[in-house]
Write a protein that holds these residues in place. Sequence first.
Motif, short mmCIF file in Angstrom:
data_model
loop_
_atom_site.label_atom_id
_atom_site.label_comp_id
_atom_site.label_asym_id
_atom_site.label_seq_id
_atom_site.Cartn_x
_atom_site.Cartn_y
_atom_site.Cartn_z
N GLY A 184 -0.74 -17.69 -13.34
CA GLY A 184 0.54 -17.01 -13.28
C GLY A 184 0.33 -15.50 -13.18
O GLY A 184 -0.68 -14.96 -13.64
N GLY A 185 1.28 -14.79 -12.59
CA GLY A 185 1.15 -13.35 -12.44
C GLY A 185 1.99 -12.84 -11.30
O GLY A 185 2.97 -13.48 -10.89
N ALA A 186 1.61 -11.70 -10.77
CA ALA A 186 2.38 -11.05 -9.71
C ALA A 186 1.48 -10.76 -8.51
O ALA A 186 0.29 -10.47 -8.66
CB ALA A 186 3.00 -9.75 -10.23
N VAL A 187 2.09 -10.84 -7.34
CA VAL A 187 1.41 -10.52 -6.09
C VAL A 187 2.21 -9.43 -5.39
O VAL A 187 3.41 -9.60 -5.10
CB VAL A 187 1.29 -11.76 -5.17
N PHE A 188 1.56 -8.30 -5.12
CA PHE A 188 2.20 -7.16 -4.47
C PHE A 188 1.63 -7.02 -3.06
O PHE A 188 0.41 -7.10 -2.87
CB PHE A 188 1.96 -5.87 -5.25
N THR A 189 2.51 -6.80 -2.10
CA THR A 189 2.10 -6.60 -0.71
C THR A 189 2.64 -5.27 -0.23
O THR A 189 3.86 -5.02 -0.27
CB THR A 189 2.61 -7.72 0.20
N THR A 190 1.75 -4.38 0.23
CA THR A 190 2.14 -3.04 0.67
C THR A 190 2.50 -3.06 2.16
O THR A 190 2.23 -4.04 2.85
CB THR A 190 0.98 -2.06 0.44
N PRO A 191 3.08 -1.97 2.66
CA PRO A 191 3.35 -1.88 4.10
C PRO A 191 2.05 -1.87 4.92
O PRO A 191 0.95 -1.80 4.37
CB PRO A 191 4.10 -0.56 4.24
N LYS A 192 2.19 -1.91 6.22
CA LYS A 192 1.04 -1.96 7.10
C LYS A 192 0.33 -0.60 7.16
O LYS A 192 0.90 0.44 6.83
CB LYS A 192 1.48 -2.35 8.52
N TRP A 214 -6.49 1.50 -9.46
CA TRP A 214 -5.12 1.89 -9.81
C TRP A 214 -4.35 0.70 -10.38
O TRP A 214 -3.61 0.83 -11.35
CB TRP A 214 -4.40 2.43 -8.57
N ALA A 215 -4.52 -0.48 -9.77
CA ALA A 215 -3.79 -1.66 -10.21
C ALA A 215 -4.24 -2.08 -11.61
O ALA A 215 -3.40 -2.47 -12.45
CB ALA A 215 -4.00 -2.80 -9.22
N GLU A 216 -5.51 -2.00 -11.89
CA GLU A 216 -6.01 -2.37 -13.22
C GLU A 216 -5.57 -1.37 -14.28
O GLU A 216 -5.24 -1.75 -15.42
CB GLU A 216 -7.54 -2.47 -13.18
N ASP A 217 -5.52 -0.07 -13.93
CA ASP A 217 -5.04 0.93 -14.87
C ASP A 217 -3.56 0.74 -15.17
O ASP A 217 -3.11 0.92 -16.32
CB ASP A 217 -5.28 2.33 -14.31
N ALA A 218 -2.80 0.36 -14.16
CA ALA A 218 -1.36 0.20 -14.34
C ALA A 218 -1.00 -1.05 -15.12
O ALA A 218 -0.01 -1.07 -15.87
CB ALA A 218 -0.66 0.18 -12.98
N LYS A 227 4.82 -2.00 -10.23
CA LYS A 227 5.28 -1.66 -8.88
C LYS A 227 5.59 -0.17 -8.76
O LYS A 227 5.25 0.48 -7.76
CB LYS A 227 6.52 -2.49 -8.56
N GLU A 228 6.20 0.40 -9.78
CA GLU A 228 6.50 1.84 -9.77
C GLU A 228 5.21 2.66 -9.79
O GLU A 228 5.08 3.67 -9.07
CB GLU A 228 7.38 2.20 -10.97
N ASP A 229 4.25 2.26 -10.60
CA ASP A 229 2.98 2.98 -10.67
C ASP A 229 2.24 2.92 -9.34
O ASP A 229 1.68 3.92 -8.86
CB ASP A 229 2.10 2.40 -11.78
N LEU A 230 2.19 1.74 -8.74
CA LEU A 230 1.53 1.60 -7.44
C LEU A 230 2.23 2.42 -6.37
O LEU A 230 1.58 3.00 -5.49
CB LEU A 230 1.48 0.12 -7.04
N SER A 231 3.56 2.47 -6.45
CA SER A 231 4.32 3.26 -5.48
C SER A 231 3.94 4.73 -5.55
O SER A 231 3.77 5.41 -4.53
CB SER A 231 5.82 3.08 -5.73
N GLU A 232 3.76 5.21 -6.78
CA GLU A 232 3.38 6.62 -6.96
C GLU A 232 1.96 6.88 -6.50
O GLU A 232 1.69 7.87 -5.81
CB GLU A 232 3.55 6.99 -8.43
N GLN A 288 6.82 -6.25 -16.70
CA GLN A 288 5.54 -5.61 -16.35
C GLN A 288 5.41 -5.44 -14.85
O GLN A 288 4.87 -4.44 -14.37
CB GLN A 288 4.39 -6.44 -16.89
N SER A 289 5.91 -6.40 -14.10
CA SER A 289 5.83 -6.33 -12.65
C SER A 289 6.59 -5.12 -12.11
O SER A 289 6.11 -4.41 -11.22
CB SER A 289 6.38 -7.62 -12.04
#
Length: 373
Positions: free
Chosen positions: A55-63, A75-79, A110-115, A105-106
């Motif tokens: 279980g968890g989250a999957v994030f997909t960024t733009p191209k 960055w993802a592990e720190d967030a 997501k906000e941290d990754l966006s930044e 948490q998701s």
Amino acid sequence: MSKLGQLGARLHHGEVGYDFVKNRKIWYGISILITITAIVGLAVRGLHMGIEFQGGAVFTTPKNMSASVAQTETWAEDASGHDAIVQKLGDGSLRIQIAGTDTQQSDRIKEDLSEKLDVPADKINADLVGPSWGDQIANKAWQGLGIFMVLVVIYLAIAFEWRMALAAFVALIHDITITVGIYALVGFEVTPGTVIGLLTILGYSLYDTVVVFDSLKEQTKDITKQTRWTYAEIANRSINSTLVRSINTTVVALLPVAGLLFIGGGVLGAGMLNDISLSLFVGLAAGAYSSIFIATPLVADLKEAEPQMKALKKRVLAKRAQGAAKGEQAPADVDGAAYADDESDDAAPAVVGPRNQPASRGRGRGRPSGKRR
């Protein structure tokens, strides 16, 4: 005919061969050592379960993202405070998997990754995966595996005999244990694709084993009516007669799988191919090994424990000792399993192929040739 084809023909006709059954203790020792290593690796390191099972989250960024995979993973592990798996897809987008996260948490991740990635938050797609879905897959896989094993044992016991069914069952457990242990040692992620790969290799391993068993069943028909070979010797000839076929089948099956594993997953970086390709690669190799070095020698051990086969072995060895005392040459190993009913003539098998001497070869010997004058 190619050299491999000539070798296959000579193996099939018994002109050459390797004594696999005689050296079975070596193969048993190797298999036990590999299996213990796999079990230790599984116990110490454990399996790296994919997000579908945890279980968890999957994030997909733009191209066309400029950030590197390693930097994004940091960055993802720190967030999140959890281990993250980052993959770069073919269109340049990033796929970020983080296990053990909930909805709140998701949103924060997501906000941290966006930044950090300098991308608007609404451009990052987030999907949550519940662990119950992975549990359902795992339970169905175990159920399917159990049903498969039961049906295999029943089929082999009916089509052949219970000793062959037991040997095939041991070979299948051998293949699964080694494959799962390799996953634990390598640290590859276990996904539903891995489960599919494991179920696939069972069918291949069984097919390779049944090919040898079918040859063995044919060649041991009415075996007690002859005194030239023991059961183990005929079992060894069955392995040799199908050896090239097994090698060719394994190599042809391994080539595309190796392309997926080493080129697709290694060189091109398509990590999603690793979960299924590693299980197929290891399982196919282990299945071919177990069919030749484990299953058939184990059948020979089980069969030669029977009183009839023990008595046959004594008669064969006594006949050979008698022939050696008379200065006779030991019988050559030849193809075919047609035995004579009378033991007084050593029950010589019917030799097939080019070694048969035509019955008319000696006819006309000593007669004048040509027309009479």
